[in-house]
Design a protein around this motif. Structure first.
Motif, PDB file in Angstrom:
ATOM      1  N   ALA A  39       0.811  -1.209   0.000  1.00  0.00           N
ATOM      2  CA  ALA A  39       0.000   0.000   0.000  1.00  0.00           C
ATOM      3  C   ALA A  39       0.849   1.266   0.000  1.00  0.00           C
ATOM      4  O   ALA A  39       0.413   2.307  -0.484  1.00  0.00           O
ATOM      5  CB  ALA A  39      -0.924  -0.009   1.200  1.00  0.00           C
ATOM      6  N   HIS A  40       2.054   1.168   0.547  1.00  0.00           N
ATOM      7  CA  HIS A  40       2.871   2.369   0.651  1.00  0.00           C
ATOM      8  C   HIS A  40       4.022   2.372  -0.341  1.00  0.00           C
ATOM      9  O   HIS A  40       4.916   3.188  -0.261  1.00  0.00           O
ATOM     10  CB  HIS A  40       3.380   2.526   2.079  1.00  0.00           C
ATOM     11  CG  HIS A  40       2.257   2.645   3.049  1.00  0.00           C
ATOM     12  ND1 HIS A  40       1.459   3.760   3.123  1.00  0.00           N
ATOM     13  CD2 HIS A  40       1.756   1.761   3.943  1.00  0.00           C
ATOM     14  CE1 HIS A  40       0.522   3.573   4.025  1.00  0.00           C
ATOM     15  NE2 HIS A  40       0.673   2.371   4.536  1.00  0.00           N
ATOM     16  N   ASP A  41       3.964   1.420  -1.256  1.00  0.00           N
ATOM     17  CA  ASP A  41       4.966   1.396  -2.302  1.00  0.00           C
ATOM     18  C   ASP A  41       4.754   2.611  -3.208  1.00  0.00           C
ATOM     19  O   ASP A  41       3.665   2.802  -3.742  1.00  0.00           O
ATOM     20  CB  ASP A  41       4.820   0.097  -3.112  1.00  0.00           C
ATOM     21  CG  ASP A  41       5.979  -0.090  -4.062  1.00  0.00           C
ATOM     22  OD1 ASP A  41       6.489   0.942  -4.548  1.00  0.00           O
ATOM     23  OD2 ASP A  41       6.357  -1.243  -4.303  1.00  0.00           O
ATOM     24  N   PRO A  42       5.746   3.454  -3.367  1.00  0.00           N
ATOM     25  CA  PRO A  42       5.555   4.671  -4.152  1.00  0.00           C
ATOM     26  C   PRO A  42       5.136   4.416  -5.597  1.00  0.00           C
ATOM     27  O   PRO A  42       4.454   5.235  -6.195  1.00  0.00           O
ATOM     28  CB  PRO A  42       6.921   5.349  -4.086  1.00  0.00           C
ATOM     29  CG  PRO A  42       7.867   4.326  -3.590  1.00  0.00           C
ATOM     30  CD  PRO A  42       7.071   3.360  -2.781  1.00  0.00           C
ATOM     31  N   ARG A  43       5.490   3.279  -6.139  1.00  0.00           N
ATOM     32  CA  ARG A  43       5.177   3.023  -7.558  1.00  0.00           C
ATOM     33  C   ARG A  43       3.663   2.946  -7.788  1.00  0.00           C
ATOM     34  O   ARG A  43       3.167   3.258  -8.851  1.00  0.00           O
ATOM     35  CB  ARG A  43       5.830   1.715  -8.005  1.00  0.00           C
ATOM     36  CG  ARG A  43       7.307   1.889  -8.299  1.00  0.00           C
ATOM     37  CD  ARG A  43       7.982   0.564  -8.446  1.00  0.00           C
ATOM     38  NE  ARG A  43       7.846  -0.239  -7.224  1.00  0.00           N
ATOM     39  CZ  ARG A  43       8.403  -1.430  -7.061  1.00  0.00           C
ATOM     40  NH1 ARG A  43       9.106  -1.970  -8.024  1.00  0.00           N
ATOM     41  NH2 ARG A  43       8.241  -2.099  -5.936  1.00  0.00           N
ATOM     42  N   HIS A  44       2.974   2.509  -6.726  1.00  0.00           N
ATOM     43  CA  HIS A  44       1.528   2.416  -6.772  1.00  0.00           C
ATOM     44  C   HIS A  44       0.909   3.752  -7.174  1.00  0.00           C
ATOM     45  O   HIS A  44       0.003   3.829  -7.991  1.00  0.00           O
ATOM     46  CB  HIS A  44       1.057   1.953  -5.393  1.00  0.00           C
ATOM     47  CG  HIS A  44      -0.371   2.222  -5.103  1.00  0.00           C
ATOM     48  ND1 HIS A  44      -1.383   1.469  -5.624  1.00  0.00           N
ATOM     49  CD2 HIS A  44      -0.961   3.180  -4.333  1.00  0.00           C
ATOM     50  CE1 HIS A  44      -2.541   1.945  -5.182  1.00  0.00           C
ATOM     51  NE2 HIS A  44      -2.307   2.969  -4.414  1.00  0.00           N
ATOM     52  N   TRP A  45       1.433   4.824  -6.629  1.00  0.00           N
ATOM     53  CA  TRP A  45       0.895   6.152  -6.901  1.00  0.00           C
ATOM     54  C   TRP A  45       1.213   6.600  -8.322  1.00  0.00           C
ATOM     55  O   TRP A  45       0.403   7.248  -8.967  1.00  0.00           O
ATOM     56  CB  TRP A  45       1.441   7.150  -5.891  1.00  0.00           C
ATOM     57  CG  TRP A  45       0.974   6.843  -4.523  1.00  0.00           C
ATOM     58  CD1 TRP A  45       1.645   6.174  -3.551  1.00  0.00           C
ATOM     59  CD2 TRP A  45      -0.297   7.161  -3.964  1.00  0.00           C
ATOM     60  NE1 TRP A  45       0.879   6.061  -2.421  1.00  0.00           N
ATOM     61  CE2 TRP A  45      -0.322   6.664  -2.656  1.00  0.00           C
ATOM     62  CE3 TRP A  45      -1.428   7.814  -4.457  1.00  0.00           C
ATOM     63  CZ2 TRP A  45      -1.417   6.800  -1.833  1.00  0.00           C
ATOM     64  CZ3 TRP A  45      -2.506   7.963  -3.636  1.00  0.00           C
ATOM     65  CH2 TRP A  45      -2.495   7.449  -2.329  1.00  0.00           C
ATOM     66  N   LEU A  46       2.389   6.241  -8.755  1.00  0.00           N
ATOM     67  CA  LEU A  46       2.774   6.645 -10.107  1.00  0.00           C
ATOM     68  C   LEU A  46       1.881   5.972 -11.140  1.00  0.00           C
ATOM     69  O   LEU A  46       1.391   6.604 -12.065  1.00  0.00           O
ATOM     70  CB  LEU A  46       4.234   6.269 -10.361  1.00  0.00           C
ATOM     71  CG  LEU A  46       5.266   7.262  -9.832  1.00  0.00           C
ATOM     72  CD1 LEU A  46       6.656   6.730 -10.074  1.00  0.00           C
ATOM     73  CD2 LEU A  46       5.081   8.616 -10.484  1.00  0.00           C
TER      74      LEU A  46
END
Lengths: 413, 306
Positions: free
Chosen positions: A401-408
């Motif tokens: 959930a806090h993996d930055p790639r998720h947001w990208l």
């Protein structure tokens, strides 16, 4: 050889000695800690024939009175004013009067001049007169520059006792930041992995040379450094106060914490935050920082950190926490370059972003998109509760959930 | 062994006779440190010649050089003394085999000086009378605070205490040079016991003199260009600026490549000698280096040195 004889009674030497003492007093007043031991050492050096030339006097006193590089500027100005140009004092004094209502100057040179002027004002009555026939000196006009920045001093409201208690509790739960790492040094232990030959031998001598009782040792452990870079620009102003309380609690809770604040420039407030009393600490921080609630230049601030501080504070497996909303109107490529370097220097890089509290947050801003690929974790940070979440989550292995790639990827979709 | 210099000027001449091109500020603090018997604390970027100062000082004064290279976790056993345990064990076994175990005597035998392994700090204190060595404590910023605190005692009293042997005090205090690359701040308490000096990058004139002393094989034109180029490079926004050591290496490299003047291609091929970070190299490669070289050559031409 060490020049321990008493001070020479020559008239010239006598006057020089007196001037050295006054000079030391001025430096002390300006914040350079010149103790009596140093002054005595300087008087000792009088016999070594090393102050005949002005330049030699300068470097002799420099070696004795200065002990950090950042004291050089103030020494230089003080020396200039005291030993070369008495007239400069008056100019410094008039500057001081004009500047007295202004907020804390950040420019190193300017701060030095201010402190110096104050110190000279104090020491002035006691000082013997020097030569009067000095040429006029132009004082650097930069002292009053830098008006283009939003320089606002900000008062901190008082945090309630309950809030403080909550902050401490949140810190106490930040277990991951308390995870110790082994270091190279050994310590004695009841049951360790390595034999401690020195202690074993001593024990065996007590038993008459019989090796009956082995002594053991194991690697000592300590907390790795924790470095915090906190954004205090205008868009963050709603959160700055809480974060500062949080950081102060963190600071009093454990050692090896370094805190830097940035808006348009980077300020190291580690020393200021070390005061135990939270109000006093925050007051000092307010005095040290000149760019409260101004603009943000994340790239430039990270650049300054990478070049001046990274090698000094990010050793030994440091964790780095970056607190910012990532809203930066400047060059995103500079931000990306500096973030990449930052990640290579720290063991773990966690980005706390207050914007993440909003439903439907999307990583659309250029600055955010430039930074995201270079962090290990991307988390919300808008309340003490979210900091507690952080503590709990960090204790477990990183979740997707806090993996930055998720947001990208979600923003691209 | 030769005597200590009597003036700053003499310090300067003797340093240059030993192959170290110092400026007057550095000569002043060295002279003071020698005459006042105080440790000298040298800070500065890596590669500006801090360690070299200690080496040259030892050569100049005809003293031995004892070097303590600091690292994280450095402890008393590695820095001051250690007992030779295997030899002690054998001694105990021998006493047992002889069948005459006298506990008191065995204890004094086991902790005798012949089983003591002297590490650098003890060696420095334990030198012969009057011929104190030069003690170089290199890169102190790499150790931890615990070791720094231990040094305080040694540096103020020049003595160490070994529980089994008693206190060992220096006959003549060693000449102490401490260096730091400033990767962390050294505690004020330690600095207070020392004279302090910040060693900066040399100016162009001094750097040319250093090249002449250390790499005399290089052609004068090449040396001029190299120094001007490196000086210009240090003004660029680099993560790690090249030190004097890198300049000397570069001159030697160019000499080995049979170059007598700089050209953009050579610079590109040898940039790794000067810059040690990929970011810095990427930044300076190609057009950037070319622009810098053009500026440098124009400046040298204007001064009639090309």
């Amino acid at each position: 050889m060490t020049g321990a004889e008493p001070v020479a009674a020559t008239p010239e030497g006598g006057k020089l000695a007196e001037n050295i003492m006054h000079f030391a007093r001025i430096l002390r007043g300006a914040g350079v800690p010149v103790g009596p031991g140093r002054v005595i050492a300087a008087l000792e050096a009088l016999h070594l024939n090393c102050m005949a030339r002005r330049e030699d006097l300068y470097w002799t006193l420099h070696a004795l009175f200065v002990s950090r590089r950042d004291q050089h500027a103030i020494f230089d100005q003080a020396f200039e004013a005291f030993w070369r140009a008495p007239k400069m004092r008056e100019q410094l004094l008039s500057l001081l009067l004009a500047e007295i209502a202004r907020s804390g100057p950040q420019d190193e040179k300017r701060a030095a001049a201010r402190r110096l002027a104050e110190a000279m004002f104090d020491a002035d009555q006691h000082r013997p007169r020097l030569r009067e026939d000095q040429p006029d000196i132009e004082v650097d006009a930069q002292f009053s520059a830098s008006l283009d920045e939003v320089l606002r001093r900000k008062d901190f409201e008082q945090m309630s006792l309950e809030e403080q208690a909550q902050a401490r509790a949140a810190i106490a739960r930040l277990r991951v930041l308390r995870r110790k790492v082994p270091i190279r040094r050994f310590e004695a232990a009841h049951a360790g992995s390595k034999l401690d030959p020195r202690r074993t031998m001593r024990r065996s001598m007590r038993a008459g040379g019989e090796l009956v009782d082995f002594a053991w040792r194991r690697r000592s452990e300590r907390l790795p450094p924790l470095v915090v870079l906190c954004d205090i620009s205008g868009s963050m102003s709603g959160y700055s106060r809480m974060f500062l309380h949080f950081l102060h609690a963190l600071m009093t809770d454990r050692d090896r914490v370094h805190v830097f604040l940035f808006g348009t420039r980077l300020t190291n407030v580690t020393r200021e935050l070390q005061r135990r009393d939270v109000d006093e600490a925050l007051e000092r921080v307010a005095g040290a920082v000149a760019d409260w609630s101004g603009g943000t230049r994340i790239g430039a601030a990270l650049h300054a950190f990478n070049f001046q501080w990274a090698r000094r504070v990010l050793g030994q497996g440091a964790t780095l926490i970056l607190i910012t909303d990532g809203l930066d109107r400047e060059d995103a490529s500079l931000v990306a370059t500096e973030m990449a370097r930052l990640r290579r220097s720290a063991k773990r890089l966690i980005w706390l972003n207050p914007l993440l509290r909003f439903e439907g947050f999307e990583a659309r801003a250029d600055g955010i998109r430039a930074m995201l690929p270079h962090v290990d974790e991307f988390r919300p940070a808008h309340s003490l509760a979210s900091l507690e979440d952080l503590a709990e989550a960090l204790f477990k292995p990183p979740s997707g959930a806090h993996d930055p790639r998720h947001w990208l990827s979600s923003a691209a979709a | 062994m030769t005597t200590l210099p009597a003036t700053i000027d003499e310090t300067l001449t003797r340093l240059s006779a030993s192959g170290y091109v110092a400026d007057r500020p550095l000569a002043t603090v060295l002279y003071l440190a020698l005459r006042m018997g105080r440790p000298l604390f040298l800070e500065g970027e890596a590669g500006v010649g801090k360690t070299e100062i200690a080496k040259v000082l030892a050569a100049m004064l005809g003293r031995s050089l004892i070097r303590l290279q600091c690292y994280e976790g450095l402890d008393v056993a590695a820095a001051v003394y250690e007992w030779n345990y295997p030899a002690q064990m054998i001694e105990i076994r021998l006493a047992e085999a002889a069948g005459t175990i006298d506990r008191e005597r065995l204890a004094t035998d086991i902790f005798a000086e012949r089983f003591l392994i002297r590490r650098p700090l003890l060696q420095a204190l334990d030198g012969p009378l009057g011929a104190a060595p030069v003690l170089l404590i290199d890169e102190l910023d790499r150790t931890d605070e615990a070791f720094e605190a231990y040094l305080l005692e040694i540096l103020s009293d020049f003595q160490v205490t070994i529980p089994e042997l008693g206190t060992i005090r220096a006959n003549t205090p060693p000449i102490v040079i401490i260096t730091s690359n400033r990767t962390r701040e050294i505690h004020d308490a330690l600095k207070r016991r020392c004279l302090y000096h910040w060693v900066d990058y040399p100016d162009a004139e001094r750097e040319r003199a250093i090249i002449a002393a250390r790499a005399p094989q290089a052609a004068a034109v090449l040396a001029d260009e190299v120094v001007a180029f490196v000086q210009a490079l240090r003004r660029e926004d680099l993560y790690k600026r090249p030190g004097i050591a890198e300049t000397i290496d570069w001159v030697s490299a160019l000499h080995a490549l049979d170059r007598i003047a700089l050209d953009p291609e050579t610079i590109n091929d040898t940039l790794g000698v000067l810059l040690k970070y990929q970011d810095d190299i990427a930044r300076m490669e190609g057009p950037a280096a070319q622009r810098l070289l053009a500026e440098v050559q124009a400046e040298l031409a204007a001064r009639g040195r090309l």
